[in-house]
Design a protein around this motif. Sequence first.
Motif, PDB file in Angstrom:
ATOM      1  N   MET A  58      -2.028  14.070  17.528  1.00 60.47           N
ATOM      2  CA  MET A  58      -0.655  14.548  17.440  1.00 60.47           C
ATOM      3  C   MET A  58      -0.454  15.413  16.204  1.00 60.47           C
ATOM      4  O   MET A  58       0.152  16.483  16.269  1.00 60.47           O
ATOM      5  N   LEU A  59      -0.971  14.947  15.062  1.00 58.67           N
ATOM      6  CA  LEU A  59      -0.808  15.707  13.825  1.00 58.67           C
ATOM      7  C   LEU A  59      -1.516  17.060  13.891  1.00 58.67           C
ATOM      8  O   LEU A  59      -0.977  18.076  13.435  1.00 58.67           O
ATOM      9  N   VAL A  60      -2.725  17.075  14.460  1.00 63.10           N
ATOM     10  CA  VAL A  60      -3.474  18.329  14.577  1.00 63.10           C
ATOM     11  C   VAL A  60      -2.726  19.307  15.493  1.00 63.10           C
ATOM     12  O   VAL A  60      -2.537  20.478  15.146  1.00 63.10           O
ATOM     13  N   LEU A  61      -2.283  18.822  16.656  1.00 60.23           N
ATOM     14  CA  LEU A  61      -1.559  19.689  17.585  1.00 60.23           C
ATOM     15  C   LEU A  61      -0.233  20.162  17.003  1.00 60.23           C
ATOM     16  O   LEU A  61       0.153  21.322  17.168  1.00 60.23           O
ATOM     17  N   ALA A  62       0.479  19.262  16.328  1.00 57.60           N
ATOM     18  CA  ALA A  62       1.773  19.633  15.743  1.00 57.60           C
ATOM     19  C   ALA A  62       1.598  20.692  14.665  1.00 57.60           C
ATOM     20  O   ALA A  62       2.337  21.686  14.639  1.00 57.60           O
ATOM     21  N   ARG A  63       0.638  20.506  13.790  1.00 58.81           N
ATOM     22  CA  ARG A  63       0.404  21.486  12.726  1.00 58.81           C
ATOM     23  C   ARG A  63      -0.039  22.828  13.320  1.00 58.81           C
ATOM     24  O   ARG A  63       0.486  23.884  12.949  1.00 58.81           O
ATOM     25  N   GLU A  67       2.494  26.035  13.069  1.00 57.44           N
ATOM     26  CA  GLU A  67       2.064  27.212  12.309  1.00 57.44           C
ATOM     27  C   GLU A  67       1.997  28.448  13.196  1.00 57.44           C
ATOM     28  O   GLU A  67       2.378  29.540  12.778  1.00 57.44           O
ATOM     29  N   ARG A  68       1.544  28.280  14.426  1.00 61.47           N
ATOM     30  CA  ARG A  68       1.500  29.390  15.374  1.00 61.47           C
ATOM     31  C   ARG A  68       2.904  29.888  15.695  1.00 61.47           C
ATOM     32  O   ARG A  68       3.160  31.097  15.701  1.00 61.47           O
ATOM     33  N   ASN A  69       3.839  28.966  15.930  1.00 64.82           N
ATOM     34  CA  ASN A  69       5.229  29.350  16.219  1.00 64.82           C
ATOM     35  C   ASN A  69       5.870  30.074  15.039  1.00 64.82           C
ATOM     36  O   ASN A  69       6.571  31.076  15.217  1.00 64.82           O
ATOM     37  N   VAL A  70       5.636  29.560  13.834  1.00 63.55           N
ATOM     38  CA  VAL A  70       6.221  30.181  12.644  1.00 63.55           C
ATOM     39  C   VAL A  70       5.625  31.568  12.429  1.00 63.55           C
ATOM     40  O   VAL A  70       6.354  32.529  12.139  1.00 63.55           O
ATOM     41  N   THR A 123      12.301  23.732  15.085  1.00 59.25           N
ATOM     42  CA  THR A 123      11.572  22.480  14.840  1.00 59.25           C
ATOM     43  C   THR A 123      10.272  22.755  14.099  1.00 59.25           C
ATOM     44  O   THR A 123       9.877  21.978  13.222  1.00 59.25           O
ATOM     45  N   SER A 124       9.612  23.854  14.417  1.00 54.73           N
ATOM     46  CA  SER A 124       8.373  24.217  13.712  1.00 54.73           C
ATOM     47  C   SER A 124       8.649  24.464  12.237  1.00 54.73           C
ATOM     48  O   SER A 124       7.888  24.016  11.364  1.00 54.73           O
ATOM     49  N   TYR A 125       9.743  25.159  11.941  1.00 49.77           N
ATOM     50  CA  TYR A 125      10.120  25.370  10.542  1.00 49.77           C
ATOM     51  C   TYR A 125      10.447  24.041   9.861  1.00 49.77           C
ATOM     52  O   TYR A 125      10.109  23.848   8.688  1.00 49.77           O
ATOM     53  N   ARG A 126      11.102  23.134  10.576  1.00 49.83           N
ATOM     54  CA  ARG A 126      11.406  21.807  10.009  1.00 49.83           C
ATOM     55  C   ARG A 126      10.133  21.038   9.686  1.00 49.83           C
ATOM     56  O   ARG A 126      10.024  20.403   8.631  1.00 49.83           O
ATOM     57  N   LEU A 127       9.166  21.068  10.613  1.00 48.57           N
ATOM     58  CA  LEU A 127       7.897  20.366  10.376  1.00 48.57           C
ATOM     59  C   LEU A 127       7.180  20.944   9.169  1.00 48.57           C
ATOM     60  O   LEU A 127       6.642  20.199   8.334  1.00 48.57           O
ATOM     61  N   ARG A 128       7.171  22.246   9.074  1.00 48.19           N
ATOM     62  CA  ARG A 128       6.501  22.912   7.961  1.00 48.19           C
ATOM     63  C   ARG A 128       7.185  22.589   6.636  1.00 48.19           C
ATOM     64  O   ARG A 128       6.526  22.333   5.632  1.00 48.19           O
ATOM     65  N   ALA A 129       8.526  22.619   6.615  1.00 50.41           N
ATOM     66  CA  ALA A 129       9.273  22.318   5.387  1.00 50.41           C
ATOM     67  C   ALA A 129       9.087  20.860   4.974  1.00 50.41           C
ATOM     68  O   ALA A 129       9.093  20.549   3.784  1.00 50.41           O
TER      69      ALA A 129
END
Length: 172
Positions: A58-63, A67-70, A123-129
């Motif tokens: 999950m962590l690998v896919l989420a990161r 990052e791809r979305n951002v 959500t991608s920006y939230r995960l990154r922040a």
Amino acid sequence: MDFFDLVTEVIDLRSFSNLWYWIVLAILWSSMSHWTIGVPFHLVTRTRRGDAQAEIDMLVLARMNAERNVAYAETSGTVATAFSTFILTGLAITGWVYGVEFSQAIFLLLCPSMMVLGLGVWTSYRLRADDYQHVPQILRQHRTMVQMLGVVFIFITAFWGMYQNVNVGPLG
């Protein structure tokens, strides 16, 4: 019955009275709810139950997907937003101003999909922040928001489809 009659019978452009449209709508919302920014939600559920391998996956896919979305949003987000707005505006005008039911149906599929896509970028920006510290919670919140959007837009689509079928379509 010739081939053209068979094709127009199967692929009917009167979308709201066609079973295939409603199947596509169900599959669309089911997949948008299941895939939270590219992470299948069963990984989030298995992580919550304590599965260590599911958490790593999950962590690998989420990161990776965040990052791809951002990166996509930062490099070509403006152009993609302008193009999407152009397409949606064209569909809305041909659908509601000129009365093309097929355009209305496609609009009612694409407009919420674009909203979910924008929510995914947010959500991608939230995960990154958050530096990927609270990934399961953020993905659950994302899924809940997608499901709420789904309820609202499925209701709107069903209401409009029933209206079209009763007043304008084969029953009207």
